[in-house]
Design a protein around this motif. Structure first.
Motif, mmCIF file in Angstrom:
data_model
loop_
_atom_site.group_PDB
_atom_site.id
_atom_site.type_symbol
_atom_site.label_atom_id
_atom_site.label_comp_id
_atom_site.label_asym_id
_atom_site.label_seq_id
_atom_site.Cartn_x
_atom_site.Cartn_y
_atom_site.Cartn_z
ATOM 1 N N LYS A 1 0.839 -1.204 0.000
ATOM 2 C CA LYS A 1 0.000 0.000 0.000
ATOM 3 C C LYS A 1 0.873 1.253 0.000
ATOM 4 C CE LYS A 1 -4.131 -1.889 2.221
ATOM 5 N NZ LYS A 1 -5.019 -1.812 3.414
ATOM 6 N N GLN A 2 1.902 1.248 0.813
ATOM 7 C CA GLN A 2 2.756 2.439 0.913
ATOM 8 C C GLN A 2 3.483 2.711 -0.400
ATOM 9 O OE1 GLN A 2 3.295 4.790 3.135
ATOM 10 N NE2 GLN A 2 1.835 3.995 4.644
ATOM 11 N N ILE A 3 3.999 1.661 -1.031
ATOM 12 C CA ILE A 3 4.771 1.888 -2.247
ATOM 13 C C ILE A 3 3.866 2.328 -3.392
ATOM 14 C CG2 ILE A 3 4.737 -0.452 -3.275
ATOM 15 C CD1 ILE A 3 7.788 -0.001 -3.776
ATOM 16 N N PHE A 4 2.649 1.765 -3.451
ATOM 17 C CA PHE A 4 1.736 2.189 -4.513
ATOM 18 C C PHE A 4 1.178 3.587 -4.253
ATOM 19 C CE2 PHE A 4 1.365 -2.462 -5.428
ATOM 20 C CZ PHE A 4 1.923 -2.390 -6.693
ATOM 21 N N ARG A 5 1.024 3.950 -2.995
ATOM 22 C CA ARG A 5 0.631 5.329 -2.678
ATOM 23 C C ARG A 5 1.717 6.309 -3.111
ATOM 24 N NH1 ARG A 5 -1.619 4.284 3.467
ATOM 25 N NH2 ARG A 5 -3.699 3.498 2.877
ATOM 26 N N SER A 6 2.960 5.912 -2.851
ATOM 27 C CA SER A 6 4.076 6.764 -3.255
ATOM 28 C C SER A 6 4.112 6.925 -4.771
ATOM 29 C CB SER A 6 5.387 6.161 -2.757
ATOM 30 O OG SER A 6 6.502 6.873 -3.259
ATOM 31 N N MET A 7 3.930 5.816 -5.501
ATOM 32 C CA MET A 7 3.941 5.865 -6.966
ATOM 33 C C MET A 7 2.758 6.667 -7.491
ATOM 34 S SD MET A 7 5.087 1.914 -7.644
ATOM 35 C CE MET A 7 4.780 1.980 -9.401
ATOM 36 N N TYR A 8 1.590 6.496 -6.866
ATOM 37 C CA TYR A 8 0.406 7.245 -7.287
ATOM 38 C C TYR A 8 0.625 8.743 -7.088
ATOM 39 C CZ TYR A 8 -4.380 8.983 -7.496
ATOM 40 O OH TYR A 8 -5.506 9.701 -7.818
ATOM 41 N N GLY A 9 1.259 9.099 -5.949
ATOM 42 C CA GLY A 9 1.526 10.514 -5.697
ATOM 43 C C GLY A 9 2.445 11.112 -6.742
ATOM 44 N N ARG A 10 3.464 10.352 -7.156
ATOM 45 C CA ARG A 10 4.385 10.855 -8.173
ATOM 46 C C ARG A 10 3.687 10.998 -9.527
ATOM 47 N NH1 ARG A 10 10.077 7.694 -7.120
ATOM 48 N NH2 ARG A 10 10.422 8.454 -4.998
ATOM 49 N N ILE A 11 2.857 10.006 -9.854
ATOM 50 C CA ILE A 11 2.136 10.070 -11.129
ATOM 51 C C ILE A 11 1.195 11.266 -11.148
ATOM 52 C CG2 ILE A 11 0.410 8.895 -12.552
ATOM 53 C CD1 ILE A 11 1.704 6.240 -11.667
ATOM 54 N N SER A 12 0.499 11.487 -10.030
ATOM 55 C CA SER A 12 -0.417 12.636 -9.950
ATOM 56 C C SER A 12 0.342 13.944 -10.067
ATOM 57 C CB SER A 12 -1.193 12.601 -8.624
ATOM 58 O OG SER A 12 -1.982 11.441 -8.540
ATOM 59 N N ALA A 13 1.492 14.008 -9.394
ATOM 60 C CA ALA A 13 2.298 15.230 -9.479
ATOM 61 C C ALA A 13 2.812 15.435 -10.895
ATOM 62 C CB ALA A 13 3.466 15.146 -8.492
ATOM 63 N N TYR A 14 3.217 14.342 -11.539
ATOM 64 C CA TYR A 14 3.713 14.442 -12.917
ATOM 65 C C TYR A 14 2.586 14.846 -13.857
ATOM 66 C CZ TYR A 14 6.275 13.220 -17.154
ATOM 67 O OH TYR A 14 6.886 13.263 -18.373
ATOM 68 N N ASP A 15 1.384 14.278 -13.609
ATOM 69 C CA ASP A 15 0.217 14.634 -14.429
ATOM 70 C C ASP A 15 -0.070 16.127 -14.308
ATOM 71 O OD1 ASP A 15 -2.212 14.048 -15.990
ATOM 72 O OD2 ASP A 15 -3.259 14.540 -14.132
ATOM 73 N N SER A 16 -0.056 16.633 -13.067
ATOM 74 C CA SER A 16 -0.292 18.065 -12.864
ATOM 75 C C SER A 16 0.797 18.898 -13.521
ATOM 76 C CB SER A 16 -0.348 18.379 -11.366
ATOM 77 O OG SER A 16 -1.416 17.699 -10.751
ATOM 78 N N PHE A 17 2.047 18.401 -13.436
ATOM 79 C CA PHE A 17 3.167 19.114 -14.038
ATOM 80 C C PHE A 17 3.000 19.194 -15.557
ATOM 81 C CE2 PHE A 17 7.332 18.801 -16.137
ATOM 82 C CZ PHE A 17 7.909 19.974 -15.701
ATOM 83 N N ILE A 18 2.616 18.054 -16.176
ATOM 84 C CA ILE A 18 2.438 18.019 -17.630
ATOM 85 C C ILE A 18 1.310 18.948 -18.057
ATOM 86 C CG2 ILE A 18 1.679 16.554 -19.539
ATOM 87 C CD1 ILE A 18 4.542 16.118 -18.875
#
Length: 467
Positions: free
Chosen positions: A122-139
């Motif tokens: 759960k923790q690792i997928f939350r971390s990955m989801y957070g990065r993807i969301s941040a990258y999505d917002s960045f893009i």
């Protein structure tokens, strides 16, 4: 002194049992990097998950043949786990921005933790989801900035034309004012008869005729100027080609001057014609300055309204004003051959919207329509009410969209445009803004005769708009 047990202070590993922590301590490797050393290079296969416990990592990406700084990662942070688990090449180069201390886990260790420790998963997928969301917002933010850059470039070009016209007119006014001063002095010194002066005053206040901008009109204008210049030359005027164009533009013909020429001396007639031409020249330059300044003011006003500068983000607006502001600031894309047809339902009530965000939707849809028509065709914008929704339709006369492409039209990064013309985010942003931000709907209807995008917006503000 660096200690790998710091690993267990991170949320990702703090949830592990004491037994699993002991096992993990026995299956990790320690690494030290000096500032400037490379940890991993872009494109390489990832074999370990790295955890930075001390120091700072710099991430870089190869763009157009050169390394571009992407971000910095401060300890404590996990890196490369997404590429490791996905079996994908590393998208970035990681180097030490300071002296760094890291530990690494092999793929087999990471997969064991994933399969046997639910809390770790759960923790690792939350971390990955957070990065993807941040990258999505960045893009998405990057695309909005890129769109703003394109819009700014167009506006700069559009502003440059009237600004240059104002500058030319203002510069011309200096010579025109000197000419008018000399002509007025000559008029006074030659003792012009009062009745002739009255005629000149009437002529000077005459409204100019409507300009015929057709090629035939330009040809007739040129022929009239040449004829008038010859007539002036026959009456002793030097450089008649400087006087004739202004008198012709004011709607005069040589015949009108015959009666005046017969009643005054050659000196008086020369002074009268030069004064009249100088007066019209000054009026023409003043008009050019007024028109140019007015156009600049119009563009600036539209841009301020378009961006909703100094206004509340959410407010009830006349939807048509935003569309008209968008058309104004996109004039540089419309003027090459796009005819805009409006069919507005002015009875539509104000719509609660995030104005600047919705104007970005109009920009993306209109820009897409212009591209579809290759900058030549008819752009039709309609509005009407449908139940409790305002419906805006933007139609083009392009080649339409193939049926197999329609389901993917609003996907991020999907585009049918050639490289360099688009990155596939414009329609995606429009969809997100309409559907997620305004709780509306965005549909598309396409056929061989063109494409229509339909935007439906609720006439009442709902909770979804606050997301």
């Amino acid at each position: 002194m660096s200690d790998p047990s710091m690993l267990f202070e991170m949320p990702l590993f703090a949830v592990l049992s004491a037994e699993r922590k002991q096992w993990l301590s026995a299956n990790l490797s320690e690494h030290r990097l000096k500032r400037g050393e490379i940890l991993m290079r872009e494109g390489q296969t990832v074999t370990h998950q790295f955890i930075l416990l001390e120091g700072e990592l710099l991430t870089e990406k190869l763009v157009a043949g050169r390394q571009v700084i992407d971000d910095t990662r401060l300890a404590p942070v996990s890196v490369a786990e997404a590429s490791l688990l996905a079996g994908m090449p590393l998208p970035l180069t990681f180097s030490a921005n300071t002296d760094c201390y890291l530990v690494s886990l092999t793929e087999s260790v990471v997969r064991t933790l994933l399969s046997e420790c639910e809390s770790f998963s759960k923790q690792i997928f939350r971390s990955m989801y957070g990065r993807i969301s941040a990258y999505d917002s960045f893009i998405l933010s990057g695309e909005k900035l890129a769109a703003l850059g394109r819009l700014s470039a167009g506006l700069a070009h559009e502003l440059n034309n009237p600004a240059a016209a104002v500058a030319r007119a203002a510069d011309g006014m200096r010579d025109a004012l000197d000419s008018l001063h000399r002509a007025t002095r000559a008029l006074v010194l030659c003792a012009m008869p009062a009745d002739i002066m009255d005629t000149l005053d009437v002529w000077a206040s005459r409204a100019p005729p409507v300009v015929d901008a057709t090629p035939q009109g330009a040809l007739r204008q040129s022929e009239a100027e040449e004829s008038f210049a010859q007539w002036l030359s026959s009456h002793g005027f030097a450089k008649p080609w400087l006087i004739a164009p202004r008198l012709v533009a004011a709607g005069f013909a040589p015949e009108e001057f015959e009666s005046v020429a017969a009643r005054v001396t050659r000196e008086q007639f020369g002074a009268a014609v030069r004064w009249l031409a100088a007066t019209f020249e000054m009026r023409f330059l003043s008009e050019q300055t007024w028109v140019g300044a007015g156009r600049i003011s119009e563009i600036v006003k539209a841009m301020k309204s378009y961006s909703y500068m100094d206004q509340a983000p959410l407010q009830e607006v006349d939807i048509h004003n935003g569309i008209e502001d968008t058309l104004t600031i996109m004039q540089h894309r419309l003027k090459h051959g796009v005819v805009v047809t409006r069919d507005y339902d002015r009875a539509l009530p104000p719509v609660p919207v995030y104005g600047s965000e919705l104007n970005q939707v109009w920009t993306n849809l209109i820009d897409n329509a212009i591209d579809a028509m290759e900058e030549k065709g008819e752009l039709t914008i309609r509005s009407h009410r449908e139940g409790n929704c305002a419906v805006i339709e933007i139609s083009d006369t392009g080649h339409g969209i193939p049926a197999d492409i329609l389901p993917r039209l609003f996907e991020p990064f999907f585009t049918t445009k050639p490289p360099g013309k688009g990155n596939g985010l414009g329609l995606h942003i429009a969809y997100r803004t309409v559907v997620l931000r305004h709780d509306g709907r965005l549909n598309v209807v396409a056929n061989e005769g063109g494409t229509t995008f339909q935007v439906r917006l609720p006439l009442e503000h709902r909770h979804a708009a606050a997301r």
